[in-house]
Design a protein around this motif. Structure first.
Motif, PDB file in Angstrom:
ATOM      1  N   CYS A 155      35.931  35.058  43.741  1.00  0.00           N
ATOM      2  CA  CYS A 155      34.862  34.858  43.758  1.00  0.00           C
ATOM      3  C   CYS A 155      35.147  34.238  45.034  1.00  0.00           C
ATOM      4  O   CYS A 155      35.924  33.453  45.040  1.00  0.00           O
ATOM      5  CB  CYS A 155      34.281  34.929  42.599  1.00  0.00           C
ATOM      6  SG  CYS A 155      34.075  33.095  42.032  1.00  0.00           S
ATOM      7  N   ASN A 158      27.689  32.874  43.322  1.00  0.00           N
ATOM      8  CA  ASN A 158      27.901  33.000  42.101  1.00  0.00           C
ATOM      9  C   ASN A 158      27.698  34.247  41.618  1.00  0.00           C
ATOM     10  O   ASN A 158      27.519  34.402  40.692  1.00  0.00           O
ATOM     11  CB  ASN A 158      26.624  31.641  41.926  1.00  0.00           C
ATOM     12  CG  ASN A 158      27.258  30.160  41.562  1.00  0.00           C
ATOM     13  OD1 ASN A 158      28.644  29.853  42.013  1.00  0.00           O
ATOM     14  ND2 ASN A 158      26.372  29.573  42.458  1.00  0.00           N
ATOM     15  N   LYS A 159      26.931  35.155  42.418  1.00  0.00           N
ATOM     16  CA  LYS A 159      25.870  36.184  42.233  1.00  0.00           C
ATOM     17  C   LYS A 159      27.010  37.248  41.838  1.00  0.00           C
ATOM     18  O   LYS A 159      27.261  38.136  41.171  1.00  0.00           O
ATOM     19  CB  LYS A 159      25.491  36.620  43.383  1.00  0.00           C
ATOM     20  CG  LYS A 159      26.568  37.240  44.074  1.00  0.00           C
ATOM     21  CD  LYS A 159      25.533  37.630  45.432  1.00  0.00           C
ATOM     22  CE  LYS A 159      26.190  38.389  46.838  1.00  0.00           C
ATOM     23  NZ  LYS A 159      25.461  38.620  47.990  1.00  0.00           N
ATOM     24  N   CYS A 161      29.594  36.838  38.803  1.00  0.00           N
ATOM     25  CA  CYS A 161      30.105  36.142  38.228  1.00  0.00           C
ATOM     26  C   CYS A 161      28.827  36.350  37.025  1.00  0.00           C
ATOM     27  O   CYS A 161      27.654  36.419  37.902  1.00  0.00           O
ATOM     28  CB  CYS A 161      30.283  34.669  38.351  1.00  0.00           C
ATOM     29  SG  CYS A 161      32.015  33.802  39.529  1.00  0.00           S
ATOM     30  N   GLU A 163      25.764  35.666  34.072  1.00  0.00           N
ATOM     31  CA  GLU A 163      24.973  34.530  34.316  1.00  0.00           C
ATOM     32  C   GLU A 163      25.181  33.385  33.795  1.00  0.00           C
ATOM     33  O   GLU A 163      24.351  32.112  33.622  1.00  0.00           O
ATOM     34  CB  GLU A 163      23.630  35.077  33.531  1.00  0.00           C
ATOM     35  CG  GLU A 163      23.310  36.511  33.859  1.00  0.00           C
ATOM     36  CD  GLU A 163      21.921  36.707  33.018  1.00  0.00           C
ATOM     37  OE1 GLU A 163      21.598  36.111  32.026  1.00  0.00           O
ATOM     38  OE2 GLU A 163      21.377  37.541  33.258  1.00  0.00           O
ATOM     39  N   GLU A 165      28.136  31.446  34.463  1.00  0.00           N
ATOM     40  CA  GLU A 165      29.663  31.328  34.895  1.00  0.00           C
ATOM     41  C   GLU A 165      28.631  30.872  36.727  1.00  0.00           C
ATOM     42  O   GLU A 165      27.802  31.397  36.430  1.00  0.00           O
ATOM     43  CB  GLU A 165      30.152  32.318  35.062  1.00  0.00           C
ATOM     44  CG  GLU A 165      31.149  32.145  33.625  1.00  0.00           C
ATOM     45  CD  GLU A 165      32.099  33.785  34.063  1.00  0.00           C
ATOM     46  OE1 GLU A 165      33.280  34.023  33.170  1.00  0.00           O
ATOM     47  OE2 GLU A 165      31.936  34.598  35.233  1.00  0.00           O
ATOM     48  N   TYR A 166      29.720  30.589  36.951  1.00  0.00           N
ATOM     49  CA  TYR A 166      29.654  30.034  38.264  1.00  0.00           C
ATOM     50  C   TYR A 166      30.802  30.174  39.430  1.00  0.00           C
ATOM     51  O   TYR A 166      31.675  30.263  38.094  1.00  0.00           O
ATOM     52  CB  TYR A 166      28.827  28.718  38.880  1.00  0.00           C
ATOM     53  CG  TYR A 166      29.778  27.393  38.884  1.00  0.00           C
ATOM     54  CD1 TYR A 166      30.432  26.453  39.167  1.00  0.00           C
ATOM     55  CD2 TYR A 166      30.147  26.799  37.445  1.00  0.00           C
ATOM     56  CE1 TYR A 166      30.815  25.599  39.574  1.00  0.00           C
ATOM     57  CE2 TYR A 166      30.927  25.833  36.897  1.00  0.00           C
ATOM     58  CZ  TYR A 166      31.946  25.705  38.640  1.00  0.00           C
ATOM     59  OH  TYR A 166      32.822  24.211  38.434  1.00  0.00           O
ATOM     60  N   CYS A 167      30.751  30.330  40.233  1.00  0.00           N
ATOM     61  CA  CYS A 167      31.744  31.024  41.111  1.00  0.00           C
ATOM     62  C   CYS A 167      32.396  28.928  41.177  1.00  0.00           C
ATOM     63  O   CYS A 167      31.814  28.362  42.509  1.00  0.00           O
ATOM     64  CB  CYS A 167      32.089  31.103  42.821  1.00  0.00           C
ATOM     65  SG  CYS A 167      33.333  32.110  43.499  1.00  0.00           S
ATOM     66  N   CYS A 182      35.549  32.720  38.820  1.00  0.00           N
ATOM     67  CA  CYS A 182      34.081  32.262  37.908  1.00  0.00           C
ATOM     68  C   CYS A 182      34.525  31.634  36.669  1.00  0.00           C
ATOM     69  O   CYS A 182      35.512  31.405  35.387  1.00  0.00           O
ATOM     70  CB  CYS A 182      33.730  33.583  37.530  1.00  0.00           C
ATOM     71  SG  CYS A 182      33.522  34.807  39.161  1.00  0.00           S
ATOM     72  N   ARG A 185      29.487  27.629  32.873  1.00  0.00           N
ATOM     73  CA  ARG A 185      28.566  26.480  33.622  1.00  0.00           C
ATOM     74  C   ARG A 185      28.888  25.251  32.307  1.00  0.00           C
ATOM     75  O   ARG A 185      28.510  26.461  30.772  1.00  0.00           O
ATOM     76  CB  ARG A 185      27.687  26.493  34.157  1.00  0.00           C
ATOM     77  CG  ARG A 185      27.493  27.716  34.757  1.00  0.00           C
ATOM     78  CD  ARG A 185      26.161  28.100  35.763  1.00  0.00           C
ATOM     79  NE  ARG A 185      26.219  29.282  36.706  1.00  0.00           N
ATOM     80  CZ  ARG A 185      24.546  29.122  36.907  1.00  0.00           C
ATOM     81  NH1 ARG A 185      23.827  27.785  37.329  1.00  0.00           N
ATOM     82  NH2 ARG A 185      24.715  29.741  37.991  1.00  0.00           N
ATOM     83  N   GLY A 216      25.713  25.410  38.637  1.00  0.00           N
ATOM     84  CA  GLY A 216      26.006  26.250  39.411  1.00  0.00           C
ATOM     85  C   GLY A 216      26.519  26.189  41.061  1.00  0.00           C
ATOM     86  O   GLY A 216      26.864  26.519  42.008  1.00  0.00           O
ATOM     87  N   ASN A 218      28.875  23.414  43.611  1.00  0.00           N
ATOM     88  CA  ASN A 218      30.558  22.708  43.719  1.00  0.00           C
ATOM     89  C   ASN A 218      30.551  20.972  44.133  1.00  0.00           C
ATOM     90  O   ASN A 218      28.874  21.095  44.988  1.00  0.00           O
ATOM     91  CB  ASN A 218      30.992  24.229  44.642  1.00  0.00           C
ATOM     92  CG  ASN A 218      31.551  24.822  43.895  1.00  0.00           C
ATOM     93  OD1 ASN A 218      32.829  24.564  42.367  1.00  0.00           O
ATOM     94  ND2 ASN A 218      31.160  26.593  44.309  1.00  0.00           N
TER      95      ASN A 218
END
Length: 442
Positions: A155, A158-159, A161, A163, A165-167, A182, A185, A216, A218
Motif C-alpha cells: 500500500c 491508509n485508504k 487498507c 478500516e 488497518e493502516y499503511c 497494511c 492498528r 493510523g 507512521n
C-alpha cells in the motif's frame, strides 16, 4: 520528572550497548595464552609442546585458528551487538528491542529450542503471525508487534487498507508515494505505562509509537516534534491556556497550547452536546474548552454505543476444542454477549470460495443467536482480513424466531486456517479469527 526518567532510560540503554560492544571487541585471552608488553599474544604451553611456535617464539600463522569466527563455540557472542542473525554464534539470534524491532542493531540472544502452546499471537518482522513470541524467536524472527499481523498487502495510503488497518511504513518514511504494508492498528496502547515519545508523520507528538499506529500514523522520528507550542498536557501551557487536541484524541498524542474561551456565547439554540475526554457530557465544545477539556466525540457520553467484538478458535479432534466469545451492541441498552460457539460449519457449493459459518448462542429453543459467515478462498493464506459487509461476509444478530435483527460491519481477521485438502470436501481442521470495533450497519 517524565523526561528525566526517559533520559535516564536512554542513557542506560546507550551504556548497555557500549558494554555489549566492548565485550564483543575485547574477547578474553584463552587460558593457555599470555600477552607481551607490546600486546603481542604468545602461547604459554604448560605441557612444553612448542609445535605451535616458530623459531622466534611467535605463533605459527599457518596453523588453523580454533577461535575463528567460523568455528567459534555456541554462546561465544552472547549479548554481543549485532545487526543480523549471521552476526551471532550457532544457537543464537539477533534480538532487537523497541523502538527498532525490525531494523537496526540488537543483541545476540539464545534462540529457543522448544516453546509452550500458549496462544498469544504476535506479528513477526517477516509479516507472518506466530502463536506466541517464543515461536517467533525459535524461527530466529523478531517481533513487529503484539497481536497477529494484518493483511500485509502492499500500500501507499491508509485508504488502500481495511478500516482496522493502516499503511505501515518503516521508521522515518513519511512520503505519500513510498510503499508500506497494511497492518492492524493496535487497540491496547492504553496498557503501556512507559513513555517513548514519537513524532508522527502528521507533525503530532505521540506518547508512544503504539499510539501513532493506533491513529493510523507512521513515525517520522523518535522524540517530540519541533514546535514552540507543542504540548501533551494542560500544565505545559499558560494559566489561561489549555492543550487543545483534535476530536477523539484523549491523551494519546500532542496538541497545541491555545487560549481557553473567556465565555461561551449565550443562545437558546445550544450547540450539540459533546462527550469530554473526562467522560463528562458538556453542553457544547465551547463549554468543554472553557474547562480545559478536549472532546472524545460529538454527542452525550451516555449515548455512546460500545464497540462490538468477537473471537473464535477451533481445533479438530475427537472432542473438538472450541474457545469463543462475542459481545454485540446495537445501542447503549441493547447488547448481547455469549461465551462459546458451535463448531464451525462449511459450505463448499462455491467454485472458488468456502463459506465458514459459526453460531454464537441459540443453544436453546427460542434463544437469540449471533451468526458469523466468512467467505474464504480455497487456498487462503493467513493472516487474511475479511471485510464484513452484511452480504457474503456477515455478523448477524437473529431474534428468538431466527429472523435477522441487525447486521454489523467492520473487519474480521483470520489468523489460522487449515483444511485436510480433500477436494472438493475440504474438512476444516483448525481455524482462528477475531473481529474488533464492529459497529451496527447503517
Amino acid at each position: 520528572m517524565r523526561l528525566l526518567v526517559t533520559g535516564s532510560f536512554c542513557l542506560v540503554a546507550v551504556l548497555f550497548a557500549a558494554a555489549c560492544e566492548n565485550r564483543t571487541l575485547s574477547r578474553p585471552l584463552d587460558a593457555d595464552q599470555a600477552a607481551t608488553d607490546d600486546g603481542t599474544v604468545i602461547a604459554d604451553d604448560i605441557s612444553g609442546d612448542t609445535d605451535d611456535l616458530l623459531s622466534d617464539g611467535t605463533p605459527d600463522e599457518t596453523l588453523p585458528d580454533e577461535a575463528s569466527d567460523e568455528e567459534r563455540p555456541d554462546g561465544d557472542t552472547l549479548e554481543a551487538v549485532c545487526i543480523e542473525n549471521g552476526d551471532c554464534s550457532d544457537g543464537l539470534f539477533c534480538l532487537r528491542e523497541a523502538p527498532t524491532l525490525c531494523e537496526g542493531s540488537g543483541a545476540c540472544a539464545v534462540q529457543p529450542v522448544a516453546c509452550g502452546e500458549e496462544y498469544a499471537p504476535v506479528c513477526g518482522c517477516d509479516g507472518k503471525s506466530y502463536p506466541n513470541e517464543c515461536s517467533a524467536w525459535a524461527a530466529g524472527m523478531n517481533i513487529r508487534h503484539g497481536g497477529p499481523c494484518g493483511s500485509m498487502i502492499p500500500c501507499t495510503a491508509n485508504k488502500q487498507c481495511t478500516e482496522t488497518e493502516y499503511c505501515a511504513k518503516p521508521l522515518g518514511v513519511c512520503d505519500a508515494d513510498d510503499s508500506g504494508l497494511c497492518d492492524l492498528r493496535p487497540i491496547d496502547c492504553d496498557l503501556i505505562t512507559e513513555f517513548a515519545f514519537a513524532c508522527g508523520c502528521d507533525d503530532a507528538t505521540y506518547l508512544h509509537p503504539c499510539h501513532a499506529a493506533a491513529a493510523g500514523v507512521n513515525v517520522a522520528h523518535p522524540g517530540k516534534c519541533d514546535g514552540e507550542n507543542i504540548c501533551l498536557y494542560n500544565d505545559e501551557c499558560g494559566q489561561t491556556e489549555f492543550c487543545r487536541k483534535a476530536e477523539g484524541v484523549c491523551g494519546q498524542s500532542s496538541g497545541a497550547c491555545e487560549a481557553r474561551p473567556e465565555a461561551c456565547p449565550f443562545s437558546f439554540d445550544v450547540g450539540a452536546p459533546v462527550c469530554g475526554c473526562d467522560g463528562v457530557t458538556y453542553a457544547d465544545e465551547c463549554s468543554a474548552w472553557i474547562s480545559g477539556m478536549n472532546i472524545a466525540f460529538t454527542g452525550a457520553c451516555e449515548d455512546a454505543i460500545p464497540k462490538s467484538s468477537l473471537t473464535y478458535s477451533y481445533r479438530k479432534g475427537e472432542d473438538p476444542e472450541v474457545t469463543a466469545h462475542i459481545f454485540v451492541a446495537l445501542s447503549v441498552g441493547e447488547t448481547a454477549e455469549y461465551f462459546g460457539a458451535s463448531v464451525v460449519e462449511k459450505d463448499n457449493s462455491g467454485i472458488a470460495n468456502i463459506l465458514l459459518k459459526v453460531t454464537y448462542g441459540g443453544g436453546m429453543p427460542g434463544e437469540e443467536a449471533i451468526m458469523v459467515q466468512l467467505s474464504l478462498p480455497r487456498t487462503a493464506n493467513v493472516p487474511y482480513a475479511v471485510t464484513i459487509d452484511g452480504a457474503g461476509n456477515y455478523v448477524r444478530w437473529l431474534d428468538a424466531m431466527g429472523m435477522p435483527k441487525a447486521d454489523l460491519v467492520g473487519t474480521v481477521t483470520i489468523t489460522l486456517y487449515e483444511t485436510d485438502n480433500d477436494f472438493p470436501n475440504y474438512t476444516v481442521t483448525a481455524v482462528d479469527f477475531f473481529g474488533e470495533n464492529l459497529v451496527p450497519k447503517p
